[in-house]
Scaffold this motif. Structure first.
Motif, mmCIF file in Angstrom:
data_model
loop_
_atom_site.group_PDB
_atom_site.id
_atom_site.type_symbol
_atom_site.label_atom_id
_atom_site.label_comp_id
_atom_site.label_asym_id
_atom_site.label_seq_id
_atom_site.Cartn_x
_atom_site.Cartn_y
_atom_site.Cartn_z
ATOM 1 N N GLU A 1 -5.114 5.643 -3.597
ATOM 2 C CA GLU A 1 -3.956 5.777 -2.707
ATOM 3 C C GLU A 1 -2.721 5.255 -3.431
ATOM 4 O O GLU A 1 -2.728 4.142 -3.949
ATOM 5 N N MET A 2 -1.702 6.085 -3.532
ATOM 6 C CA MET A 2 -0.482 5.670 -4.221
ATOM 7 C C MET A 2 0.350 4.770 -3.301
ATOM 8 O O MET A 2 0.519 5.080 -2.117
ATOM 9 N N VAL A 3 0.840 3.677 -3.862
ATOM 10 C CA VAL A 3 1.712 2.784 -3.096
ATOM 11 C C VAL A 3 2.966 2.495 -3.921
ATOM 12 O O VAL A 3 2.978 2.663 -5.140
ATOM 13 N N THR A 4 4.005 2.084 -3.241
ATOM 14 C CA THR A 4 5.266 1.751 -3.907
ATOM 15 C C THR A 4 5.669 0.329 -3.518
ATOM 16 O O THR A 4 5.166 -0.209 -2.525
ATOM 17 N N PRO A 5 6.570 -0.300 -4.289
ATOM 18 C CA PRO A 5 6.959 -1.685 -3.993
ATOM 19 C C PRO A 5 7.402 -1.869 -2.548
ATOM 20 O O PRO A 5 8.149 -1.059 -2.007
ATOM 21 N N GLY A 6 6.875 -2.923 -1.927
ATOM 22 C CA GLY A 6 7.262 -3.233 -0.551
ATOM 23 C C GLY A 6 6.302 -2.702 0.487
ATOM 24 O O GLY A 6 6.389 -3.058 1.657
ATOM 25 N N GLU A 7 5.358 -1.853 0.051
ATOM 26 C CA GLU A 7 4.385 -1.327 1.019
ATOM 27 C C GLU A 7 3.358 -2.392 1.374
ATOM 28 O O GLU A 7 2.934 -3.174 0.527
ATOM 29 N N VAL A 8 2.963 -2.424 2.630
ATOM 30 C CA VAL A 8 1.973 -3.396 3.108
ATOM 31 C C VAL A 8 0.592 -2.985 2.607
ATOM 32 O O VAL A 8 0.171 -1.848 2.764
ATOM 33 N N LEU A 9 -0.110 -3.949 1.997
ATOM 34 C CA LEU A 9 -1.465 -3.687 1.496
ATOM 35 C C LEU A 9 -2.529 -4.296 2.399
ATOM 36 O O LEU A 9 -3.697 -3.964 2.294
ATOM 37 N N GLY A 10 -2.122 -5.238 3.248
ATOM 38 C CA GLY A 10 -3.082 -5.859 4.156
ATOM 39 C C GLY A 10 -2.618 -7.226 4.604
ATOM 40 O O GLY A 10 -1.580 -7.723 4.158
ATOM 41 N N LYS A 11 -3.375 -7.823 5.479
ATOM 42 C CA LYS A 11 -3.083 -9.166 5.985
ATOM 43 C C LYS A 11 -3.670 -10.201 5.033
ATOM 44 O O LYS A 11 -4.770 -10.001 4.503
#
Length: 198
Positions: free
Chosen positions: A9-19
């Motif tokens: 899954e592509m993510v970018t800076p600032g995206e929530v990855l989890g708690k």
């Protein structure tokens, strides 16, 4: 037991990855203490690694595997070189050009807020007397702020404006920690100057 559980899954800076209560922040991720949430600090693939059976902490580690081609990415605690693009009464906006001594290939934006300009007399800071558009500043990355811009600080003595052009177009010379002088006209302009040789 599966050691590596990869998610393409592509993510970018600032995206929530989890708690923070459910996952640990690995490379390319960081934990924000004020809301106990793990965020991505670079662009790449999200990857989850299961904890080893012996580990007392059984939370999986989430990390972002970045693309090597992307060059350096600003992370909290890094020193960056940025060019000021806009100055308002409360903050200065800048484009980050280098992280440590490596140039960046993506466009990263930074914000220097009024309270992060210097360590003393924060309430008396005048942004227009600290920075001007076009100034090159050395700053510390505090965190990934809002709207995909990094919060930067110049509050340490060795941080601040390292290069500036005067109104007349000359490269100014620092003469104190608050002033720079144009070699062409001798005119003095106010800046938050980085202490040289600190």
């Amino acid at each position: 037991m599966q050691e590596k559980v990869s998610e393409e899954e592509m993510v970018t800076p600032g995206e929530v990855l989890g708690k923070g209560s459910e996952v640990k922040a690995g490379k390319g991720a960081y934990l924000s203490h004020h809301n106990n949430t793990v965020y991505a600090s670079l662009t790449g693939r999200r990857s989850l690694s299961a904890a080893s059976p012996e580990s007392p902490d059984q939370r999986p580690t989430v990390e972002v595997i970045g693309h090597k081609a992307h060059g350096s990415v600003p992370e909290p605690g890094c020193v960056v070189i940025a060019r000021v693009t806009k100055v308002s009464a409360r903050m200065a906006s800048a484009d980050i050009m280098c992280v440590s001594s490596k140039s960046v290939r993506e466009k990263f934006s930074g914000i220097i807020r009024q309270q992060d300009v210097r360590a003393t007399e924060i309430d008396k800071v005048d942004m227009h007397l600290s920075f001007r558009p076009g100034d090159i500043v050395k700053a510390l990355v505090l965190s990934l702020g809002d709207a995909r811009a990094y919060y930067l600080s110049t509050a340490q003595n060795e941080l601040g404006v390292v290069s500036a052009e005067s109104m007349a177009g000359g490269t100014m010379v620092p003469i104190s920690w608050t002033e720079m002088q144009c070699p062409l006209t001798g005119q003095i302009e106010q800046r938050k100057v980085a202490k040289v040789g600190a």
